[in-house]
Design an enzyme around this catalytic site. Structure first.
Site, PDB file in Angstrom:
ATOM      1  N   GLY A 110      -0.579   4.948  -1.068  1.00  0.00           N
ATOM      2  CA  GLY A 110      -1.581   5.661  -0.302  1.00  0.00           C
ATOM      3  C   GLY A 110      -1.018   6.925   0.317  1.00  0.00           C
ATOM      4  N   GLN A 111      -1.883   7.652   1.043  1.00  0.00           N
ATOM      5  CA  GLN A 111      -1.484   8.939   1.607  1.00  0.00           C
ATOM      6  C   GLN A 111      -0.279   8.810   2.525  1.00  0.00           C
ATOM      7  OE1 GLN A 111      -4.105  10.726   4.473  1.00  0.00           O
ATOM      8  NE2 GLN A 111      -3.453  12.793   4.004  1.00  0.00           N
ATOM      9  N   TYR A 147     -14.820   0.460   8.994  1.00  0.00           N
ATOM     10  CA  TYR A 147     -13.391   0.716   9.163  1.00  0.00           C
ATOM     11  C   TYR A 147     -12.980   0.505  10.618  1.00  0.00           C
ATOM     12  CZ  TYR A 147      -8.979   3.367   8.942  1.00  0.00           C
ATOM     13  OH  TYR A 147      -7.664   3.764   9.015  1.00  0.00           O
ATOM     14  N   GLY A 195       0.818  -1.209   0.000  1.00  0.00           N
ATOM     15  CA  GLY A 195       0.000   0.000   0.000  1.00  0.00           C
ATOM     16  C   GLY A 195       0.850   1.255   0.000  1.00  0.00           C
ATOM     17  N   ILE A 235      -1.291  -2.063  -5.606  1.00  0.00           N
ATOM     18  CA  ILE A 235      -2.061  -2.741  -6.648  1.00  0.00           C
ATOM     19  C   ILE A 235      -1.967  -1.997  -7.978  1.00  0.00           C
ATOM     20  CG2 ILE A 235      -4.281  -1.572  -6.304  1.00  0.00           C
ATOM     21  CD1 ILE A 235      -5.505  -4.506  -6.393  1.00  0.00           C
ATOM     22  N   ARG A 236      -1.408  -0.774  -7.922  1.00  0.00           N
ATOM     23  CA  ARG A 236      -1.190   0.028  -9.125  1.00  0.00           C
ATOM     24  C   ARG A 236       0.150   0.745  -8.984  1.00  0.00           C
ATOM     25  NH1 ARG A 236      -3.857   2.870  -5.421  1.00  0.00           N
ATOM     26  NH2 ARG A 236      -3.359   5.082  -5.153  1.00  0.00           N
ATOM     27  N   ILE A 246      -4.623  12.349   9.758  1.00  0.00           N
ATOM     28  CA  ILE A 246      -3.296  12.686   9.244  1.00  0.00           C
ATOM     29  C   ILE A 246      -3.414  13.779   8.186  1.00  0.00           C
ATOM     30  CG2 ILE A 246      -1.202  11.819   8.163  1.00  0.00           C
ATOM     31  CD1 ILE A 246      -1.781  10.632  10.921  1.00  0.00           C
TER      32      ILE A 246
END
Length: 331
Positions: free
Chosen positions: A22-23, A153, A19, A46-47, A183
Site C-alpha cells: 500500500g501507499q 472507514y 499490507g 495479498i499480491r 498522507i
C-alpha cells in the site's frame, strides 16, 4: 533538515508488515529495511509488490484476514513485531462498505489475538483522522473528544481503537497506534483516500499543467508528508513502553492546507499551472473531518516533531518528480 536517528533493532527481533504494497506500507518497508537490515523485515500483501519491494528482502503472499496464514509466516521467520498496514481506505470503503468493514476489522482482531496468545511481542495498527466526525471540533481537534464518524472507514477506525485499548488493558498486549492525517507521497500511487487530491495534483501539474480537484477550493484538511509519517511510526514503535500513555490512538499532525493553497505553492515552480474545482461525493467526507488537529499528547509522551511544512514538502516533491522524469528520458 536534521534526520531522525533510530535505534538498531535488537538481533532477536523480526518485523512482519501486512499490507506492505500500500501507499504507506511500500515506503515503510524500505525504511525499516534500511534501518534494521533486509532479512529482519518481512513484507507481505495479498499480491506481489514492485521490483524494489520484491528484490530488497523477504516477501510472502498473505491475506490479512486469514489468521492461519499470518501465524504461519510468524512461526516461519520467528516474527516478534507486526505492522498491520492492510486496510480499505475512506472513498473505496464507501463504495464497498461490508468489504471495507471486514478487511479493516477482521485483520486487526486476527493480529490482536496472536499477540494475546504471545506469538508476537508488539503490534502497530494505524488509525486515522477519519475516526472523527461531523460533531467533532474542527479546529485544534483534541486527543479525547466526540467521535461520531459518518463513514465506514471512520467507524472501523473508532472500533479498532477501542479494541486495541481493550486488548492492552485486558491482556497486556503492547499495541500502538497513530491517527494519520492525509498522507502525501510522490513515490507510491494513492489507494482510494479522500485526501488523495494532494498527491495527484503534483503529478498532473508536471504532466498536464492543470488539475481538476474533487474538493472545493477552501476545504482545509490536516496533511503530512510521507517522510514525517514514516518517521513518526517508527519513532512510536521504538519508544519505551512506559512512555506510551494512550492505547487507543495518538493524534498526529504536521500541516493543514486547502486545495487553493497547495495550488499557489505549486505555481511558484510552475507559473502557468491552473486548477479547477468539481466537488464529488468525497466533499461530504472531507467536510466531516477536522481542519487542524491537536497532537500535543504525542509531542509530550514520545517526542514527536514534524520536519516538513507545505513549502518544503512542495519543493521536495517537485524536484524529485522532475529528477525522476529526467532519468526516465535518458533511458
Amino acid at each position: 533538515m536534521p534526520a531522525y536517528i533510530f535505534e538498531q533493532l535488537k538481533m532477536s527481533d523480526t518485523i512482519l508488515i501486512l499490507g506492505a504494497c500500500g501507499q504507506i506500507g511500500t515506503e515503510l518497508t524500505q525504511k525499516l529495511r534500511s534501518i534494521y537490515g533486509k532479512d529482519n523485515v518481512i513484507a507481505s500483501d495479498i499480491r506481489e509488490g514492485n521490483v524494489e519491494m520484491m528484490s530488497s528482502g523477504p516477501f510472502e503472499i498473505i491475506d490479512a484476514t486469514n489468521q492461519e496464514q499470518i501465524l504461519g509466516v510468524i512461526q516461519k521467520y520467528k516474527v516478534t513485531q507486526v505492522y498491520l498496514m492492510a486496510a480499505m481506505l475512506s472513498a473505496t470503503a464507501e463504495k464497498y462498505p461490508l468489504k471495507g468493514w471486514d478487511l479493516n476489522m477482521t485483520s486487526l482482531l486476527a493480529v490482536l489475538e496472536l499477540a494475546k496468545e504471545k506469538h508476537i511481542e508488539k503490534v502497530y495498527w494505524p488509525s486515522s483522522m477519519a475516526a472523527f466526525g461531523p460533531t467533532s471540533p474542527k479546529m485544534n481537534t483534541p486527543q479525547q473528544t466526540i467521535m461520531e464518524p459518518s463513514t465506514v472507514y471512520g467507524i472501523s477506525k473508532v472500533a479498532g481503537e477501542h479494541w486495541c485499548n481493550y486488548y492492552h488493558d485486558k491482556y497486556g498486549v503492547d499495541v500502538r497506534s497513530i491517527r494519520y492525517p492525509g498522507i502525501i507521497s510522490w513515490k507510491t500511487l494513492p489507494g482510494g483516500g479522500t485526501t488523495d487530491y494532494a498527491v495527484d495534483i503534483y503529478f498532473d501539474a508536471l504532466e498536464k499543467g492543470t488539475f481538476e480537484c474533487f474538493l472545493s477550493e477552501n476545504t482545509r484538511l490536516p496533511m503530512m508528508y510521507m517522510d514525517d509519517a514514516i518517521n513518526a511510526t517508527i519513532q512510536l514503535m521504538q519508544a519505551d513502553e512506559e512512555s506510551i500513555k494512550t492505547r487507543t490512538s495518538y493524534n498526529l499532525a504536521a500541516i493543514s492546507f486547502t486545495p487553493k493553497e497547495i495550488a499557489e505553492e505549486i505555481k511558484k515552480y510552475i507559473p502557468d499551472f491552473t486548477i479547477t474545482y468539481n466537488p464529488d461525493f468525497r466533499q461530504a467526507i472531507a467536510d466531516s473531518w477536522p481542519q487542524v488537529i491537536d497532537d500535543s499528547a504525542a509531542r509530550k509522551d514520545w517526542g514527536w516533531r514534524h520536519q516538513f511544512d507545505l513549502a518544503s514538502m512542495t519543493k521536495d516533491i517537485i524536484t524529485s518528480l522532475q529528477a525522476k522524469a529526467e532519468e526516465s528520458a535518458e533511458v
